[in-house]
Design a protein around this motif. Structure first.
Motif, PDB file in Angstrom:
ATOM      1  N   ILE A   9     -78.365 -24.024  67.088  1.00  8.81           N
ATOM      2  CA  ILE A   9     -79.533 -23.201  66.782  1.00  8.81           C
ATOM      3  C   ILE A   9     -80.426 -23.865  65.742  1.00  8.81           C
ATOM      4  O   ILE A   9     -81.522 -23.395  65.467  1.00  8.81           O
ATOM      5  N   ALA A  10     -79.971 -24.999  65.194  1.00  2.77           N
ATOM      6  CA  ALA A  10     -80.772 -25.793  64.256  1.00  2.77           C
ATOM      7  C   ALA A  10     -80.179 -27.188  64.178  1.00  2.77           C
ATOM      8  O   ALA A  10     -78.990 -27.388  64.472  1.00  2.77           O
ATOM      9  N   ALA A  11     -80.999 -28.170  63.774  1.00  5.97           N
ATOM     10  CA  ALA A  11     -80.574 -29.570  63.781  1.00  5.97           C
ATOM     11  C   ALA A  11     -79.421 -29.835  62.822  1.00  5.97           C
ATOM     12  O   ALA A  11     -78.622 -30.740  63.038  1.00  5.97           O
ATOM     13  N   HIS A  12     -79.331 -29.058  61.739  1.00  3.06           N
ATOM     14  CA  HIS A  12     -78.299 -29.308  60.734  1.00  3.06           C
ATOM     15  C   HIS A  12     -77.023 -28.534  61.019  1.00  3.06           C
ATOM     16  O   HIS A  12     -76.097 -28.554  60.209  1.00  3.06           O
ATOM     17  N   PRO A  57     -82.932 -22.588  70.634  1.00  2.61           N
ATOM     18  CA  PRO A  57     -81.602 -23.190  70.682  1.00  2.61           C
ATOM     19  C   PRO A  57     -81.565 -24.366  71.667  1.00  2.61           C
ATOM     20  O   PRO A  57     -82.237 -24.337  72.710  1.00  2.61           O
ATOM     21  N   CYS A  58     -80.782 -25.387  71.333  1.00  2.00           N
ATOM     22  CA  CYS A  58     -80.667 -26.570  72.176  1.00  2.00           C
ATOM     23  C   CYS A  58     -79.285 -26.607  72.817  1.00  2.00           C
ATOM     24  O   CYS A  58     -78.267 -26.635  72.120  1.00  2.00           O
ATOM     25  N   VAL A  59     -79.270 -26.580  74.134  1.00  2.00           N
ATOM     26  CA  VAL A  59     -78.025 -26.722  74.897  1.00  2.00           C
ATOM     27  C   VAL A  59     -78.113 -28.043  75.647  1.00  2.00           C
ATOM     28  O   VAL A  59     -78.863 -28.160  76.619  1.00  2.00           O
ATOM     29  N   PRO A  60     -77.390 -29.073  75.204  1.00  2.00           N
ATOM     30  CA  PRO A  60     -77.478 -30.379  75.856  1.00  2.00           C
ATOM     31  C   PRO A  60     -76.716 -30.405  77.182  1.00  2.00           C
ATOM     32  O   PRO A  60     -76.187 -29.384  77.641  1.00  2.00           O
TER      33      PRO A  60
END
Length: 348
Positions: A9-12, A57-60
């Motif tokens: 939900i965030a890069a960190h 959000p990022c889901v790879p």
């Protein structure tokens, strides 16, 4: 509909269990229940925000293998129960010159990546294969004919396989050609396997003596330790084609000097920092070329999958649970995998 996934939900923040939306199946769509999804270096770079702005959000995940659970009314190529794959793209403009040539990866209007690309569907960007299910336009779905026991190891073919296959085919690698593969990792091990299966004389380049036997086992005819100047010099002006899979900054001159007249060094790895400028004299002196290549089009990806099924070629993998993704990322950074992690999506 909502499905379970792993994403950030965030890069960190690390990837974690989340719930994401999937669109309803349209007339040209295929709904896929995902069995396996490979882990690519680009997943890590993207989800940690190392390649610029990321949509969260990022889901790879763009090495997807699963089974069709529903098809749209206009879909004729697939039916429920078919084993299929999805690679790095899920759409393109379909009308520019590259698209018309079956090279959708070079779409002049920008292809739609399997994750982190803008889309009209909620949440406004694509979400990838670290999930239970995905809905994809039928023209970007691929048929898989490998044996069912091999499906987990097929998943990385959708990125690592096609990324090496496309340049090998474009530069006509085959019998009578001397071909180098630089780097024996997720991409490089597939490059060795495919170049060997295409009938070329394959020389693997590695900085590590410990990888010599592994490279030979993969199908290399010879192995060169690239840090050894004498070993490198012995191959001067002898290669038709060298595929460089290394994604770290290094001296390209060491490899361009090994090319014969009209030879090509093709780069498929993007380094974090730029390579030192290559010597123009080395290029001019042998009419040599340095080129690049990006994944592959849908037609050639299907060609690659069919070739691999016929030859019994898969990726060498380590199957993991979804809750091991962050651990896999850290091990991947240390090159502690032979040669590709694949998620068992039933563990979501």
């Amino acid at each position: 509909m909502s499905v379970r996934a792993y994403g950030a939900i965030a890069a960190h923040q690390p990837v974690e269990p989340i719930t994401i939306p999937r669109r309803d199946v349209g007339e040209h769509d295929v709904q896929i229940e995902i069995d396996y999804c490979g882990i690519c270096h680009s997943d890590l770079h993207t989800v940690r925000g190392e390649w610029g702005e990321v949509r969260f959000p990022c889901v790879p995940g763009h090495e997807i293998v699963g089974r069709v659970s529903k098809v749209g009314s206009a879909v004729s190529r697939f039916k429920e129960g078919d084993v299929v794959g999805v690679g790095c793209m899920v759409d393109s403009c379909q009308h520019c010159h590259p698209c018309e040539e079956g090279l959708e990866q070079y779409c002049e209007n920008g292809m739609t990546g399997t994750y982190d690309s803008k889309t009209p569907d909620a949440p406004g960007h694509t979400l990838g294969g670290y999930s239970q299910r995905i809905v994809v336009k039928d023209s970007f779905v691929l048929k898989i004919t490998h044996d069912a026991s091999q499906l987990a190891a097929v998943a990385p073919l959708l990125c690592a396989g096609i990324t090496t296959w496309s340049p090998l085919r474009h530069w006509n690698v085959g019998p009578g050609k001397k071909v180098g593969i630089v780097g024996i990792g997720g991409l490089g091990h597939m490059g060795v396997k495919l170049a060997h299966a295409l009938g070329a004389h394959v020389v693997a380049f590695t900085t590590s003596e410990s990888k010599r036997q592994a490279a030979l086992d993969l199908g290399a005819d010879e192995v060169v330790i690239s840090k050894d100047k004498d070993q490198m010099k012995a191959h001067g002006r002898s290669f038709d084609f060298i595929l460089n899979t290394v994604a770290a900054s290094h001296n390209l001159d060491a490899f361009t000097k090994l090319l014969k007249l009209d030879g090509t060094l093709c780069l498929v790895g993007v380094p974090e920092h730029a390579h030192p400028s290559p010597s123009v004299g080395v290029l001019i002196g042998g009419r040599r070329s340095i080129a690049g290549s990006l994944i592959g089009g849908i037609k050639e990806t299907q060609e690659m999958l069919d070739f691999c099924a016929e030859k019994g070629i898969t990726s060498d993998i380590e199957l993991i649970r979804a809750d091991q993704i962050e651990e896999a990322y850290e091990r991947m950074l240390k090159s502690d995998v032979k040669y590709r992690f694949v998620i068992d999506n039933s563990t979501l």
